[in-house]
Design a protein around this motif. Structure first.
Motif, PDB file in Angstrom:
ATOM      1  N   UNK A 196     -13.837 -14.276 -19.873  1.00  0.00           N
ATOM      2  CA  UNK A 196     -14.743 -15.110 -20.669  1.00  0.00           C
ATOM      3  C   UNK A 196     -14.199 -15.258 -22.085  1.00  0.00           C
ATOM      4  N   UNK A 197     -14.680 -16.292 -22.752  1.00  0.00           N
ATOM      5  CA  UNK A 197     -14.199 -16.565 -24.096  1.00  0.00           C
ATOM      6  C   UNK A 197     -14.777 -15.676 -25.167  1.00  0.00           C
ATOM      7  N   UNK A 198     -15.933 -15.039 -24.894  1.00  0.00           N
ATOM      8  CA  UNK A 198     -16.534 -14.162 -25.894  1.00  0.00           C
ATOM      9  C   UNK A 198     -17.398 -13.109 -25.210  1.00  0.00           C
ATOM     10  N   UNK A 199     -17.866 -12.159 -26.001  1.00  0.00           N
ATOM     11  CA  UNK A 199     -18.629 -11.033 -25.451  1.00  0.00           C
ATOM     12  C   UNK A 199     -19.960 -11.453 -24.862  1.00  0.00           C
ATOM     13  N   UNK A 200     -20.642 -12.373 -25.513  1.00  0.00           N
ATOM     14  CA  UNK A 200     -21.953 -12.783 -25.020  1.00  0.00           C
ATOM     15  C   UNK A 200     -21.849 -13.472 -23.665  1.00  0.00           C
ATOM     16  N   UNK A 201     -20.800 -14.251 -23.480  1.00  0.00           N
ATOM     17  CA  UNK A 201     -20.591 -14.885 -22.175  1.00  0.00           C
ATOM     18  C   UNK A 201     -20.338 -13.829 -21.108  1.00  0.00           C
ATOM     19  N   UNK A 202     -19.628 -12.769 -21.478  1.00  0.00           N
ATOM     20  CA  UNK A 202     -19.392 -11.680 -20.527  1.00  0.00           C
ATOM     21  C   UNK A 202     -20.699 -10.975 -20.181  1.00  0.00           C
ATOM     22  N   UNK A 203     -21.515 -10.689 -21.178  1.00  0.00           N
ATOM     23  CA  UNK A 203     -22.774  -9.971 -20.939  1.00  0.00           C
ATOM     24  C   UNK A 203     -23.706 -10.743 -20.014  1.00  0.00           C
ATOM     25  N   UNK A 204     -23.590 -12.060 -20.003  1.00  0.00           N
ATOM     26  CA  UNK A 204     -24.457 -12.880 -19.151  1.00  0.00           C
ATOM     27  C   UNK A 204     -24.212 -12.638 -17.665  1.00  0.00           C
ATOM     28  N   UNK A 205     -23.048 -12.071 -17.325  1.00  0.00           N
ATOM     29  CA  UNK A 205     -22.711 -11.805 -15.923  1.00  0.00           C
ATOM     30  C   UNK A 205     -23.175 -10.427 -15.460  1.00  0.00           C
ATOM     31  N   UNK A 206     -23.661  -9.613 -16.348  1.00  0.00           N
ATOM     32  CA  UNK A 206     -23.945  -8.226 -16.010  1.00  0.00           C
ATOM     33  C   UNK A 206     -25.041  -8.108 -14.952  1.00  0.00           C
ATOM     34  N   UNK A 207     -24.702  -7.413 -13.857  1.00  0.00           N
ATOM     35  CA  UNK A 207     -25.701  -6.986 -12.887  1.00  0.00           C
ATOM     36  C   UNK A 207     -25.148  -5.779 -12.153  1.00  0.00           C
ATOM     37  N   UNK A 208     -25.818  -5.340 -11.108  1.00  0.00           N
ATOM     38  CA  UNK A 208     -25.448  -4.089 -10.442  1.00  0.00           C
ATOM     39  C   UNK A 208     -24.069  -4.149  -9.797  1.00  0.00           C
ATOM     40  N   UNK A 209     -23.614  -5.345  -9.461  1.00  0.00           N
ATOM     41  CA  UNK A 209     -22.331  -5.482  -8.764  1.00  0.00           C
ATOM     42  C   UNK A 209     -21.176  -5.841  -9.683  1.00  0.00           C
ATOM     43  N   UNK A 210     -21.452  -5.973 -10.957  1.00  0.00           N
ATOM     44  CA  UNK A 210     -20.446  -6.436 -11.910  1.00  0.00           C
ATOM     45  C   UNK A 210     -20.208  -5.381 -12.986  1.00  0.00           C
TER      46      UNK A 210
END
Length: 247
Positions: free
Chosen positions: A45-59
């Motif tokens: 991802x281009x930034x941290x917030x975009x990465x955090x949006x993917x967070x779930x139990x499998x990621x």
């Protein structure tokens, strides 16, 4: 076959063919280590917030700010940590200061994007030459808008190996990278003198530099296979024999 090296990512760059993205200290080294450790896919991802949006139990989230693991992330940007991390079968979403942004620049226009480092240099160069039809480009991530000795040296290693494998015509940037490579006999010396290495030392992570200085220790090459939202999806490229069997 043209051989091109760009020392920094800029928005106006256009790539007609294959790009090897290099952020040897540490994102592209860590990316290869994560896939070698068994990660199913690597989302950049281009930034941290975009990465955090993917967070779930499998990621799992991996990345860094100022060299350190961001709050709420599962992993930092250490290739040593990545190789030992419990990532088997998991998706790892990654955001770093320089490397993941460079990958996004390359992905805007290139036909194929690979993550390259010293760690997977020979495998990445072989795959690039196999995929290319007119040009192999090496895009250095640099460090916060400045040219990085570590990345330029790595580009020289890749360029030299590409020259050994096939008929390539280096452009000026590639010739500069080759000259940098030939100025240092030892990869660890070149990497240790870089601003990226000094920054890691300042936060107590200098042990990642010798790891990143290993040449051709891994066959894992992250290859761009698609997108999900704003994230680039990289998976481990199949070895040549597997690709031939699939055909």
């Amino acid at each position: 076959m043209r051989l091109r090296v760009d020392p920094l990512p800029t928005e106006e760059l256009v790539y007609p063919d294959v790009v090897l993205v290099v952020d040897v200290i540490r994102a592209t080294t860590t990316g290869a280590a994560l896939l070698e450790a068994g990660a199913e896919a690597l989302y950049l991802t281009g930034d941290l917030e975009a990465a955090r949006a993917f967070k779930d139990a499998d990621v799992l989230l991996a990345g860094e700010v100022g060299g350190l693991k961001p709050p709420g992330f599962d992993l930092g940007n250490s290739p040593r940590e990545a190789l030992e991390a419990p990532v088997g079968g998991r998706i790892v979403v990654m955001s770093t200061t320089n490397g993941t942004k460079a990958a996004h620049v390359a992905a805007k226009t290139a036909k194929h994007v690979l993550l390259a480092s010293l760690y997977n240099a020979h495998a990445a160069a072989r795959l690039a030459l196999e995929l290319a039809t007119e040009e192999v480009a090496i895009l250095c991530a640099g460090k916060e808008g400045r040219v990085g000795l570590d990345d330029l040296y790595t580009a020289g290693v890749l360029a030299e190996y590409l020259g050994l494998m096939g008929e390539v015509e280096p452009e000026d940037g590639a010739r500069v990278a080759l000259a940098v490579k030939r100025a240092y006999q030892d990869p660890l010396e070149a990497l240790s003198l870089s601003a990226a290495a000094f920054a890691l030392k300042a936060v107590g992570l200098e042990g990642d530099v010798p790891f990143a200085a290993q040449v051709a220790k891994s066959a894992a090459v992250p290859l761009l296979v698609g997108r999900v939202g704003e994230a680039l999806i990289f998976k481990r490229a199949r070895p040549p024999e597997a690709r031939k069997n699939a055909e």
